[in-house]
Design a protein around this motif. Structure first.
Motif, short mmCIF file in Angstrom:
data_model
loop_
_atom_site.label_atom_id
_atom_site.label_comp_id
_atom_site.label_asym_id
_atom_site.label_seq_id
_atom_site.Cartn_x
_atom_site.Cartn_y
_atom_site.Cartn_z
N GLU A 193 3.25 1.94 -10.50
CA GLU A 193 3.32 1.44 -9.36
C GLU A 193 4.94 0.30 -9.31
OE1 GLU A 193 2.34 2.16 -6.14
OE2 GLU A 193 0.19 3.18 -6.47
N SER A 194 5.67 0.57 -8.18
CA SER A 194 7.33 0.76 -8.95
C SER A 194 7.67 -0.24 -8.66
CB SER A 194 8.21 1.08 -9.04
OG SER A 194 8.76 2.38 -7.72
N VAL A 195 7.15 -1.21 -6.74
CA VAL A 195 7.76 -2.19 -6.01
C VAL A 195 6.62 -2.96 -5.57
CG1 VAL A 195 9.42 -3.23 -4.58
CG2 VAL A 195 9.76 -0.52 -5.31
N ARG A 196 7.00 -4.11 -5.36
CA ARG A 196 5.72 -5.13 -5.51
C ARG A 196 6.40 -6.81 -5.08
NH1 ARG A 196 3.73 -9.87 -8.47
NH2 ARG A 196 4.45 -9.19 -10.24
N SER A 197 6.34 -7.08 -4.19
CA SER A 197 6.95 -8.10 -3.47
C SER A 197 6.45 -8.73 -2.34
CB SER A 197 7.97 -7.97 -1.64
OG SER A 197 7.17 -6.80 -1.17
N ARG A 215 10.78 7.60 -5.72
CA ARG A 215 10.48 6.86 -3.94
C ARG A 215 10.66 5.14 -4.19
NH1 ARG A 215 6.30 6.47 -1.56
NH2 ARG A 215 6.96 6.75 0.34
N THR A 216 11.42 4.88 -5.26
CA THR A 216 11.56 3.42 -5.51
C THR A 216 12.27 2.54 -4.53
OG1 THR A 216 10.66 3.40 -7.74
CG2 THR A 216 12.10 1.46 -7.17
N ASP A 218 13.09 3.70 -1.26
CA ASP A 218 12.95 3.77 0.28
C ASP A 218 11.40 2.77 -0.07
OD1 ASP A 218 13.78 5.96 0.87
OD2 ASP A 218 12.19 7.29 0.21
N GLN A 219 10.99 2.43 -0.78
CA GLN A 219 10.23 1.30 -1.13
C GLN A 219 10.77 0.10 -1.25
OE1 GLN A 219 7.89 2.66 -5.12
NE2 GLN A 219 6.65 3.81 -3.67
N SER A 222 11.00 -0.82 2.07
CA SER A 222 10.51 -1.17 3.26
C SER A 222 10.08 -2.67 2.86
CB SER A 222 9.40 -0.12 2.87
OG SER A 222 9.56 0.94 2.51
N ALA A 223 9.84 -3.19 1.72
CA ALA A 223 9.82 -4.42 1.09
C ALA A 223 10.47 -5.38 1.38
CB ALA A 223 9.90 -4.13 -0.31
#
Length: 430
Positions: A193-197, A215-216, A218-219, A222-223
């Motif tokens: 999972e490439s994105v965390r916020s 999709r990083t 776009d993620q 969104s974050a």
């Protein structure tokens, strides 16, 4: 024993004939230009290659089939170019596709060769490797009982991958330490999972990008939108530490989330289709939010593209330590037999023309990894130190946990402090 020289025998003659037949194709120019001497295959060297091939076939202590010798020769051609070019057999080609798709059985590390030693570039977040405390620039001396000094990069990766639930032991030497240690890990299905916020404090967001997948971009957008639901952001930390890179287009999309235009990265190679330029569009998710970008020695490739673009365009402050310095572009080329070729074809350059290759990104503010230790010497007694003191209703457990996290991660704490300072200065300038 005196060995008599062996001449070129039938098998090598067949090989030489095959190469001679390929010569007209190999010397054809890629465009309609005239053939230069540099485009021609050296016949004398081909004859020497064929002679070496035949002598190995006749005199080596064990019998080796032609296919193995030829594939070893192709591997040798590529391995001597740079650490990232490689000939991929069917299993290796399938393994590369698995990692590109973002799911495989393994321990969760990106590795490379540094001064001939198998070295961890970065552990991937929330994997057996990161939970075991493996760090960027740790040297892997052996995998199980196999020393790594004579292994190719792809052979090492193949050994470390395996069925989820199976165990693997690595002998690790941390740079700066004298003694190695053995770590036993249990393989898992690595889903990246490439994105965390999250919000560190009211108005201050934290965005962690562990690698760049399709999709990083776009993620990330969104974050940022989720972080802004609780109110406007006074600052944002983009954490690219221990990010080994990934998809080039995803790196451009992440930089585009903070830039209102301008060049992000360009590439240069020998062929026309390797001359590429990537620019940011006008639509921007966070155009005005003060930004700190965290990097370290595990930030490589696409992570360095983002940090370099934001630094060159003066969009944010880059903080941490010097990045890894992988600024080369690889193309994966399928071959007709189900195997593949990974070949370095170009180099990355930041908007200001800086080469990332073997240089890395220098942070604007250098902050080394560490933690905050509070000493008792000279410390004044405060109400909170008294036994049985009344606790403030305004300090929830989440706040206490965040304070501890910032104490453990000194770089993150300093990034948050810098964002607060930037906001103080901004308010004074109004």
């Amino acid at each position: 024993m005196l060995l008599r020289p062996v001449g070129i025998l039938p098998a090598s003659r067949r090989l030489l004939a095959a190469l001679a037949l390929a010569l007209p194709l190999a010397t054809l120019p890629l465009t309609a230009q005239a053939t230069s001497p540099a485009d021609e295959l050296p016949l004398e060297d081909i004859q020497t290659f064929a002679e070496v091939f035949e002598r190995i076939k006749r005199a080596y202590v064990e019998e080796v089939d032609d296919s193995t010798l030829l594939r070893n020769a192709m591997r040798g051609m590529l391995s001597e170019l740079d650490p990232h070019s490689a000939y991929l057999d069917r299993d290796e080609f399938a393994s590369l596709r698995e990692s590109t798709e973002g799911e495989f059985g393994g321990i969760g590390i990106e590795v490379g060769l540094e001064e001939g030693q198998l070295t961890i570039i970065t552990p991937i977040d929330d994997t057996p490797a990161s939970r075991a405390g493996l760090q960027a620039r740790d040297i892997i001396l052996s995998i199980e009982d196999t020393p790594t000094e004579n292994l190719s990069l792809q052979e090492a990766v193949t050994l470390m991958r395996g069925s989820p639930g199976s165990e693997i032991s690595l002998t690790i030497l941390r740079r700066g330490e004298d003694e190695s240690r053995t770590v036993t890990l249990t393989r898992e299905v690595i889903r990246t999972e490439s994105v965390r916020s999250e919000l560190l404090e009211t108005g201050y967001g934290y965005l962690r990008v562990s690698q760049f997948q399709s999709r990083t971009g776009d993620q990330v957008t969104s974050a940022i939108q989720r972080l802004e639901r609780d109110g406007p952001l006074n600052g944002l930390i983009l954490d690219l530490r221990n990010n080994p890179g990934g998809v080039l287009q995803a790196a451009v999309a992440v930089a585009d989330a903070f830039l209102e235009g301008g060049l992000v990265v360009y590439t240069e190679g020998r062929l026309p289709d390797t001359q590429m330029r990537f620019s940011a569009g006008r639509e921007t998710a966070a155009p005005d939010v003060p930004l700190v970008v965290l990097i370290n020695g595990g930030s490589a490739s696409a992570a360095e593209i983002v940090a370099g673009a934001l630094q060159d365009q003066r969009r944010g402050v880059v903080m941490g330590t010097e990045s890894f310095g992988k600024g080369s572009v690889q193309q994966v080329m399928p071959l007709g037999n189900g195997e593949g070729l990974k070949l370095t074809t170009a180099l990355y350059y930041t908007p200001n023309g800086r080469s990332i290759q073997a240089q890395g990104i220098e942070p604007d503010v250098e902050v080394v990894r560490g933690r905050v230790e509070v000493t008792e010497t000279g410390r004044q007694l405060r109400e909170a130190d008294l036994e049985g003191h009344l606790r403030s209703s305004e300090e929830p457990r989440e706040r206490q946990e965040m304070t501890e996290r910032l104490r453990e991660d000194y770089q993150l704490g300093e990034a948050l402090n810098l964002l607060k300072a930037l906001n103080v200065l901004d308010r004074r300038d109004r």
